[in-house]
Scaffold this motif. Structure first.
Motif, PDB file in Angstrom:
ATOM      1  N   MET A  61     -20.773  26.618 -30.258  1.00 33.85           N
ATOM      2  CA  MET A  61     -21.663  25.717 -29.523  1.00 33.85           C
ATOM      3  C   MET A  61     -20.886  24.512 -28.997  1.00 33.85           C
ATOM      4  N   PHE A  62     -20.117  23.881 -29.874  1.00 30.52           N
ATOM      5  CA  PHE A  62     -19.403  22.658 -29.479  1.00 30.52           C
ATOM      6  C   PHE A  62     -18.352  22.969 -28.408  1.00 30.52           C
ATOM      7  N   ARG A  63     -17.662  24.101 -28.593  1.00 29.44           N
ATOM      8  CA  ARG A  63     -16.628  24.496 -27.652  1.00 29.44           C
ATOM      9  C   ARG A  63     -17.237  24.755 -26.266  1.00 29.44           C
ATOM     10  N   THR A  64     -18.366  25.466 -26.268  1.00 28.85           N
ATOM     11  CA  THR A  64     -19.022  25.820 -24.999  1.00 28.85           C
ATOM     12  C   THR A  64     -19.467  24.566 -24.256  1.00 28.85           C
ATOM     13  N   LEU A  65     -20.048  23.626 -24.976  1.00 29.46           N
ATOM     14  CA  LEU A  65     -20.527  22.397 -24.328  1.00 29.46           C
ATOM     15  C   LEU A  65     -19.349  21.559 -23.839  1.00 29.46           C
ATOM     16  N   ALA A  66     -18.297  21.507 -24.638  1.00 25.60           N
ATOM     17  CA  ALA A  66     -17.109  20.736 -24.251  1.00 25.60           C
ATOM     18  C   ALA A  66     -16.512  21.283 -22.959  1.00 25.60           C
ATOM     19  N   ALA A  67     -16.474  22.618 -22.850  1.00 26.50           N
ATOM     20  CA  ALA A  67     -15.893  23.247 -21.667  1.00 26.50           C
ATOM     21  C   ALA A  67     -16.665  22.870 -20.400  1.00 26.50           C
ATOM     22  N   ARG A  68     -17.949  22.532 -20.567  1.00 29.34           N
ATOM     23  CA  ARG A  68     -18.748  22.123 -19.397  1.00 29.34           C
ATOM     24  C   ARG A  68     -18.768  20.601 -19.228  1.00 29.34           C
ATOM     25  N   GLY A  69     -18.035  19.905 -20.076  1.00 26.19           N
ATOM     26  CA  GLY A  69     -18.003  18.442 -19.981  1.00 26.19           C
ATOM     27  C   GLY A  69     -19.295  17.780 -20.449  1.00 26.19           C
ATOM     28  N   ILE A  70     -20.026  18.476 -21.335  1.00 23.71           N
ATOM     29  CA  ILE A  70     -21.295  17.905 -21.824  1.00 23.71           C
ATOM     30  C   ILE A  70     -21.048  17.168 -23.135  1.00 23.71           C
ATOM     31  N   ASN A  71     -21.346  15.887 -23.134  1.00 20.25           N
ATOM     32  CA  ASN A  71     -21.114  15.060 -24.314  1.00 20.25           C
ATOM     33  C   ASN A  71     -22.246  15.225 -25.322  1.00 20.25           C
ATOM     34  N   ILE A  72     -21.889  15.348 -26.601  1.00 19.04           N
ATOM     35  CA  ILE A  72     -22.897  15.493 -27.655  1.00 19.04           C
ATOM     36  C   ILE A  72     -23.184  14.113 -28.256  1.00 19.04           C
ATOM     37  N   LEU A  73     -24.471  13.730 -28.274  1.00 23.50           N
ATOM     38  CA  LEU A  73     -24.851  12.403 -28.764  1.00 23.50           C
ATOM     39  C   LEU A  73     -25.163  12.408 -30.260  1.00 23.50           C
ATOM     40  N   VAL A  74     -25.850  13.440 -30.709  1.00 24.51           N
ATOM     41  CA  VAL A  74     -26.227  13.559 -32.124  1.00 24.51           C
ATOM     42  C   VAL A  74     -26.204  15.039 -32.485  1.00 24.51           C
ATOM     43  N   ILE A  75     -25.860  15.340 -33.732  1.00 21.17           N
ATOM     44  CA  ILE A  75     -25.851  16.736 -34.194  1.00 21.17           C
ATOM     45  C   ILE A  75     -26.731  16.829 -35.443  1.00 21.17           C
ATOM     46  N   SER A  76     -27.467  17.921 -35.592  1.00 21.56           N
ATOM     47  CA  SER A  76     -28.097  18.176 -36.886  1.00 21.56           C
ATOM     48  C   SER A  76     -28.114  19.674 -37.137  1.00 21.56           C
TER      49      SER A  76
END
Ligand code: ADP
Ligand code: ASP
Ligand code: MG
Length: 404
Positions: free
Chosen positions: A359-374
């Protein structure tokens, strides 16, 4: 012969032609010799309009009066559906929550059903009458009308099915089943023939609006057989089942998103024991549900506490925090309603590592910043800027190989 509860959502009763279509479907089930009870939602858009009127008059509206207003949508469709059934020669009668009675607790705006008195309905069904029940509404301990929270007609239907000891609860909607994600966002989403109660519960709780969370919770507890299907086609739907009924279990069952939450940050609170309690206890006492929480540690003895609440609870959240300012001792509150929570759900996560990493890798590849994780046992959720919702859902759907 079976006893069936048929629930029709807002789009299924959006106009008179669709209400006629609903009546035809109900008649077809009854003609097979089945005992049928119907639960209806308000016409599509009606509840939004009613909620909007309340909010425009007063953002901190009295929840009892809100319920008086928003419960009316279902009264209209229950009456109209009964008339449409009568036009087809059926014996049908409408029922409001208070008439049955659907007894709830006193949490106006998001009440829980305590019990349903079903004897009278059963008696009438045995004589061939079709009850048409207004979903979404009940009656509270204060003898006033309550509503069950948005999407609550699903819960009305499942609770009625449990009370009637129905063989099935069919939830008719505008899609023909539960998909790997919202088919309106990902056209290549796959329809599931079966989904476990647990996964459906988790998907619903993180935003898959196809079933209200409480309806799944209740179905699981009361062993109600729930089927999701379309009121516009005859395609087979999705059955919600126990885990042992699913033969091939995927690691990820589905992806959901929610734009219903807002981010709240309480800045520069003293970093000492009791500060989380000072923030979250008053919110709990005000019946405000907090979802994701992160605390940023800091070097100077203060910390920022970030969490999410339902967007509709945001004005009350700010009011509660301002009232508790002395007690908490923060510098400022900032809020951001333009966020979306994206979640990946699957019971396979219990035994498979790497789901979060993908999940984190996929979002990073699109340049999407993660604000909070749970995370939970069978779910990973991230909060991102709302503008990335579609992009994130589509990218993840492909990354987990869910595309049809
Ligand atoms: P109703 O008015 O019939 O209750 P809802 O709008 O509450 O209908 O729920 C149906 C909608 O749920 C669909 O139109 C679809 O956009 C949305 N949805 C979200 N996630 C899913 C999913 N995983 N599978 C199917 N539908 C979904
Ligand atoms: N009409 C209500 C709503 O829009 C209840 C429902 O449709 O289930 O939330
Ligand atoms: Mg719904």
């Amino acid at each position: 012969m079976a006893r069936i509860v048929m629930k029709f959502g807002g789009t299924s009763v959006a106009d008179l032609d669709r209400i006629r279509n609903v009546a035809q479907r109900v008649k077809a089930e009854a003609d097979k010799g089945n005992e049928v009870a119907v639960v209806v939602s308000a016409m599509s858009g009606a509840t939004n309009q009613l909620v909007d009127w309340c909010q425009k008059l007063s953002p901190l509206f009295d929840a009892r009066e809100y319920d008086t207003v928003v419960a009316t949508g279902e009264q209209v469709t229950a009456g109209l559906t009964a008339i449409a059934l009568q036009n087809l020669g059926m014996d049908a009668r409408s029922w409001m929550g208070w008439q049955i009675a659907v007894e709830t607790d006193g949490q106006h705006g998001k009440a829980r059903i305590n019990s349903i008195e079903a004897e009278e309905l059963v008696e009438r069904m045995k004589q061939g009458q079709i009850p048409v029940v207004a979903g979404f509404q009940g009656i509270g301990p204060d003898n006033r009308v309550t509503t069950l929270g948005r999407g609550g007609s699903d819960t009305s239907a499942v609770a009625l099915a449990a009370a009637l000891k129905a063989d099935r609860c069919d939830i008719y909607t505008d899609v023909d089943g539960v998909y790997t994600t919202d088919p309106r966002i990902v056209p290549g989403a796959r329809k599931l023939t079966k989904i476990t109660y647990e996964e459906m519960l988790e998907l619903a709780s993180v935003g898959a609006k196809v079933l209200q969370t409480r309806s799944v919770e209740l179905a699981m507890k009361e062993h109600v057989r729930v089927q999701v299907l379309s009121s516009f086609t005859d395609a087979p739907g999705t059955m919600v089942v126990d885990e042992d009924e699913v033969v091939e279990q995927e690691i990820v069952a589905g992806i959901a998103y929610s734009r219903d939450e807002a981010k709240v940050t309480v800045r520069r609170v003293p970093d000492r024991p009791g500060v989380a309690a000072a923030i979250f206890v008053p919110l709990a006492e005000a019946h405000i549900n907090v979802d994701m929480i992160v605390q940023n540690v800091s070097a100077d003895g203060t910390t920022d506490m970030t969490f999410t609440v339902g967007k509709t609870d945001l004005p009350r959240t700010i009011a509660v925090l301002e009232q508790a300012r002395q007690e908490i001792g923060y510098a400022e509150i900032s809020t951001d309603p333009n966020v979306a929570k994206i979640s990946v759900v699957g019971v396979g996560m219990r035994s498979h590592a790497g789901v979060a990493g993908t999940m984190f890798r996929t979002l990073a590849a699109r340049g999407i910043n993660i604000l909070v994780i749970s995370t939970s046992e069978i779910k990973v959720s991230v909060l991102v800027a709302a503008e990335y919702t579609e992009l994130a859902v589509r990218a993840l759907h492909t990354a987990y190989e869910l595309d049809a």
